[in-house]
Scaffold this motif. Structure first.
Motif, short mmCIF file in Angstrom:
data_model
loop_
_atom_site.label_atom_id
_atom_site.label_comp_id
_atom_site.label_asym_id
_atom_site.label_seq_id
_atom_site.Cartn_x
_atom_site.Cartn_y
_atom_site.Cartn_z
N ALA A 6 0.86 -1.18 0.00
CA ALA A 6 0.00 0.00 0.00
C ALA A 6 0.89 1.23 0.00
O ALA A 6 1.94 1.25 0.64
CB ALA A 6 -0.90 0.01 1.23
N HIS A 7 0.46 2.23 -0.73
CA HIS A 7 1.08 3.55 -0.65
C HIS A 7 0.10 4.42 0.11
O HIS A 7 -1.07 4.50 -0.26
CB HIS A 7 1.42 4.09 -2.04
N CYS A 8 0.58 4.99 1.19
CA CYS A 8 -0.31 5.70 2.11
C CYS A 8 0.24 7.09 2.36
O CYS A 8 1.43 7.28 2.59
CB CYS A 8 -0.38 4.92 3.42
N TYR A 57 3.10 12.14 6.24
CA TYR A 57 3.92 10.94 6.15
C TYR A 57 3.53 10.27 4.84
O TYR A 57 2.36 9.95 4.61
CB TYR A 57 3.65 9.97 7.30
N VAL A 58 4.50 10.08 3.96
CA VAL A 58 4.27 9.38 2.70
C VAL A 58 4.99 8.04 2.84
O VAL A 58 6.21 8.00 2.98
CB VAL A 58 4.79 10.19 1.50
N ASP A 59 4.19 6.97 2.86
CA ASP A 59 4.70 5.65 3.22
C ASP A 59 4.45 4.61 2.14
O ASP A 59 3.44 4.66 1.45
CB ASP A 59 3.99 5.12 4.48
N ARG A 60 5.37 3.65 2.09
CA ARG A 60 5.08 2.36 1.46
C ARG A 60 4.91 1.40 2.63
O ARG A 60 5.81 1.26 3.46
CB ARG A 60 6.19 1.87 0.54
N ILE A 61 3.74 0.81 2.72
CA ILE A 61 3.41 -0.09 3.81
C ILE A 61 3.19 -1.46 3.19
O ILE A 61 2.38 -1.61 2.28
CB ILE A 61 2.16 0.41 4.58
N VAL A 112 5.27 -0.18 8.07
CA VAL A 112 6.00 0.72 7.16
C VAL A 112 7.27 0.04 6.68
O VAL A 112 8.06 -0.47 7.48
CB VAL A 112 6.34 2.05 7.88
N ALA A 113 7.48 0.08 5.37
CA ALA A 113 8.72 -0.39 4.76
C ALA A 113 9.61 0.80 4.39
O ALA A 113 10.83 0.73 4.53
CB ALA A 113 8.42 -1.24 3.53
N GLU A 114 8.99 1.88 3.94
CA GLU A 114 9.71 3.11 3.56
C GLU A 114 8.85 4.29 3.97
O GLU A 114 7.64 4.29 3.73
CB GLU A 114 9.94 3.17 2.05
N ARG A 115 9.47 5.31 4.58
CA ARG A 115 8.72 6.51 4.98
C ARG A 115 9.50 7.77 4.61
O ARG A 115 10.71 7.85 4.80
CB ARG A 115 8.48 6.53 6.49
N ILE A 116 8.76 8.74 4.09
CA ILE A 116 9.28 10.10 3.92
C ILE A 116 8.37 11.01 4.74
O ILE A 116 7.16 11.02 4.55
CB ILE A 116 9.29 10.54 2.44
#
Length: 180
Positions: A89-91, A113-117, A126-130
Protein backbone atom coordinates in the motif's frame (compact mmCIF):
# COMPACT_ATOMS: atom_id res chain seq x y z
CA UNK A 1 -27.47 -11.17 1.07
CA UNK A 2 -24.20 -11.95 -0.70
CA UNK A 3 -21.04 -10.68 0.92
CA UNK A 4 -18.39 -9.26 -1.38
CA UNK A 5 -15.37 -10.95 0.19
CA UNK A 6 -12.86 -8.95 -1.86
CA UNK A 7 -14.44 -5.64 -0.71
CA UNK A 8 -14.49 -6.90 2.87
CA UNK A 9 -10.79 -7.85 2.68
CA UNK A 10 -10.00 -4.38 1.27
CA UNK A 11 -11.75 -2.77 4.23
CA UNK A 12 -9.90 -5.02 6.70
CA UNK A 13 -6.56 -4.26 5.05
CA UNK A 14 -7.18 -0.50 5.05
CA UNK A 15 -8.15 -0.59 8.73
CA UNK A 16 -4.97 -2.52 9.55
CA UNK A 17 -2.97 0.11 7.64
CA UNK A 18 -4.70 2.91 9.60
CA UNK A 19 -3.68 1.09 12.78
CA UNK A 20 -0.04 1.30 11.66
CA UNK A 21 -0.27 5.12 11.68
CA UNK A 22 -1.97 5.13 15.09
CA UNK A 23 0.63 2.77 16.60
CA UNK A 24 3.31 5.14 15.33
CA UNK A 25 1.65 8.22 16.88
CA UNK A 26 1.00 6.57 20.24
CA UNK A 27 4.43 4.94 20.30
CA UNK A 28 6.30 8.18 19.63
CA UNK A 29 4.23 10.17 22.16
CA UNK A 30 4.59 7.58 24.91
CA UNK A 31 8.28 6.87 24.10
CA UNK A 32 7.21 3.23 23.83
CA UNK A 33 9.98 1.66 21.78
CA UNK A 34 8.19 -1.66 21.28
CA UNK A 35 4.98 -0.02 20.07
CA UNK A 36 6.82 2.46 17.85
CA UNK A 37 8.93 -0.30 16.30
CA UNK A 38 5.78 -2.34 15.62
CA UNK A 39 4.75 0.33 13.11
CA UNK A 40 7.86 -0.49 11.03
CA UNK A 41 9.29 -3.59 9.44
CA UNK A 42 12.76 -4.34 10.90
CA UNK A 43 14.48 -3.37 7.62
CA UNK A 44 12.44 -0.18 7.10
CA UNK A 45 13.99 3.15 6.14
CA UNK A 46 12.79 6.54 7.38
CA UNK A 47 13.65 9.97 5.94
CA UNK A 48 12.67 12.40 8.69
CA UNK A 49 14.62 15.41 7.41
CA UNK A 50 17.28 15.77 10.11
CA UNK A 51 17.41 11.97 10.41
CA UNK A 52 17.62 9.43 7.59
CA UNK A 53 18.19 5.79 8.45
CA UNK A 54 16.77 2.56 9.80
CA UNK A 55 13.61 2.27 11.86
CA UNK A 56 15.55 1.07 14.93
CA UNK A 57 17.94 4.03 14.71
CA UNK A 58 14.98 6.38 14.19
CA UNK A 59 13.32 5.22 17.42
CA UNK A 60 16.51 5.96 19.39
CA UNK A 61 16.88 9.32 17.63
CA UNK A 62 13.23 10.33 18.18
CA UNK A 63 13.27 9.50 21.90
CA UNK A 64 16.56 11.36 22.42
CA UNK A 65 15.53 14.48 20.49
CA UNK A 66 12.03 14.64 21.97
CA UNK A 67 13.33 14.23 25.55
CA UNK A 68 16.06 16.85 25.01
CA UNK A 69 13.83 19.53 23.48
CA UNK A 70 10.29 19.10 24.81
CA UNK A 71 8.50 18.23 28.05
CA UNK A 72 5.48 16.73 26.28
CA UNK A 73 4.22 16.28 22.75
CA UNK A 74 1.30 14.92 20.77
CA UNK A 75 1.24 13.67 17.21
CA UNK A 76 -2.13 13.58 15.46
CA UNK A 77 -2.97 11.61 12.33
CA UNK A 78 -5.69 13.25 10.25
CA UNK A 79 -6.57 12.68 6.57
CA UNK A 80 -5.34 9.45 5.02
CA UNK A 81 -5.28 8.19 1.46
CA UNK A 82 -4.49 4.50 1.06
CA UNK A 83 -3.68 3.15 -2.41
CA UNK A 84 -3.84 -0.61 -1.90
CA UNK A 85 -2.38 -3.18 -4.32
CA UNK A 86 -2.23 -6.69 -2.87
CA UNK A 87 0.41 -6.83 -0.14
CA UNK A 88 1.67 -3.29 -0.80
CA UNK A 89 0.00 0.00 0.00
CA UNK A 90 1.08 3.55 -0.65
CA UNK A 91 -0.31 5.70 2.11
CA UNK A 92 -0.31 9.45 2.60
CA UNK A 93 -1.17 10.49 6.18
CA UNK A 94 -1.51 14.14 7.12
CA UNK A 95 -0.15 14.89 10.58
CA UNK A 96 -0.13 17.66 13.14
CA UNK A 97 2.39 17.65 15.99
CA UNK A 98 2.36 19.95 18.99
CA UNK A 99 5.49 19.88 21.14
CA UNK A 100 5.81 21.85 24.39
CA UNK A 101 9.20 23.29 25.35
CA UNK A 102 10.31 23.59 29.00
CA UNK A 103 9.61 27.36 28.86
CA UNK A 104 5.98 26.71 27.87
CA UNK A 105 6.31 27.71 24.20
CA UNK A 106 4.70 25.15 21.89
CA UNK A 107 6.21 24.19 18.56
CA UNK A 108 3.54 23.22 16.03
CA UNK A 109 4.28 21.27 12.88
CA UNK A 110 2.05 20.20 10.02
CA UNK A 111 2.94 17.83 7.25
CA UNK A 112 2.50 14.41 5.72
CA UNK A 113 3.92 10.94 6.15
CA UNK A 114 4.27 9.38 2.70
CA UNK A 115 4.70 5.65 3.22
CA UNK A 116 5.08 2.36 1.46
CA UNK A 117 3.41 -0.09 3.81
CA UNK A 118 3.87 -3.79 3.14
CA UNK A 119 2.08 -6.85 4.47
CA UNK A 120 4.60 -9.52 5.44
CA UNK A 121 3.50 -12.74 7.13
CA UNK A 122 0.07 -11.15 7.65
CA UNK A 123 1.52 -8.05 9.39
CA UNK A 124 1.18 -4.56 7.88
CA UNK A 125 4.01 -2.12 8.70
CA UNK A 126 6.00 0.72 7.16
CA UNK A 127 8.72 -0.39 4.76
CA UNK A 128 9.71 3.11 3.56
CA UNK A 129 8.72 6.51 4.98
CA UNK A 130 9.28 10.10 3.92
CA UNK A 131 8.22 12.73 6.47
CA UNK A 132 7.29 15.97 4.73
CA UNK A 133 6.99 19.12 6.86
CA UNK A 134 4.86 21.73 5.12
CA UNK A 135 4.57 24.34 7.86
CA UNK A 136 5.68 25.07 11.38
CA UNK A 137 4.89 27.76 13.96
CA UNK A 138 5.36 28.76 17.58
CA UNK A 139 2.60 29.37 20.09
CA UNK A 140 3.62 31.41 23.12
CA UNK A 141 2.13 30.46 26.47
CA UNK A 142 -0.78 32.61 27.44
CA UNK A 143 -3.43 32.90 30.06
CA UNK A 144 -5.29 29.61 29.87
CA UNK A 145 -9.00 29.41 30.67
CA UNK A 146 -8.28 26.59 33.14
CA UNK A 147 -5.55 25.19 35.37
CA UNK A 148 -4.05 22.22 33.54
CA UNK A 149 -2.48 20.95 36.78
CA UNK A 150 -5.88 19.61 37.93
CA UNK A 151 -5.68 16.91 35.24
CA UNK A 152 -3.71 13.68 35.55
CA UNK A 153 -0.38 14.13 33.78
CA UNK A 154 0.84 11.66 31.18
CA UNK A 155 4.20 9.91 31.29
CA UNK A 156 6.71 8.59 28.78
CA UNK A 157 6.53 5.01 29.99
CA UNK A 158 4.04 2.27 30.81
CA UNK A 159 2.97 4.05 34.01
CA UNK A 160 0.86 6.30 31.75
CA UNK A 161 -2.85 5.69 32.49
CA UNK A 162 -3.47 4.65 28.87
CA UNK A 163 -1.71 1.33 29.64
CA UNK A 164 -3.81 0.55 32.74
CA UNK A 165 -6.09 -2.48 32.31
CA UNK A 166 -8.77 -2.31 33.50
CA UNK A 167 -8.86 1.46 33.67
CA UNK A 168 -10.27 2.81 36.94
CA UNK A 169 -10.94 6.38 38.11
CA UNK A 170 -9.39 6.47 41.58
CA UNK A 171 -9.42 10.16 42.51
CA UNK A 172 -12.30 11.28 44.76
CA UNK A 173 -15.34 12.98 43.16
CA UNK A 174 -15.25 16.77 42.79
CA UNK A 175 -16.90 19.61 40.92
CA UNK A 176 -14.64 22.66 40.97
CA UNK A 177 -17.26 24.78 39.21
CA UNK A 178 -19.09 24.89 42.55
CA UNK A 179 -16.06 26.34 44.40
CA UNK A 180 -16.34 29.98 45.56
Amino acid sequence: MDVDLAALQTLLDKEAIREVALRYARGIDRHDDELLLSAYHPDASDDHGSFIGSSAAFVEYANRVHARNWVCHQHYITNQVIDLHGDTAHCESYFLAVLKRPDGVCDMVGGRYVDRIDRRDGHWAVAERICMVEWNAEAAPGAAAFDASIFIAGSWDRSDPSYTRPLRVERPPRDLSLAP
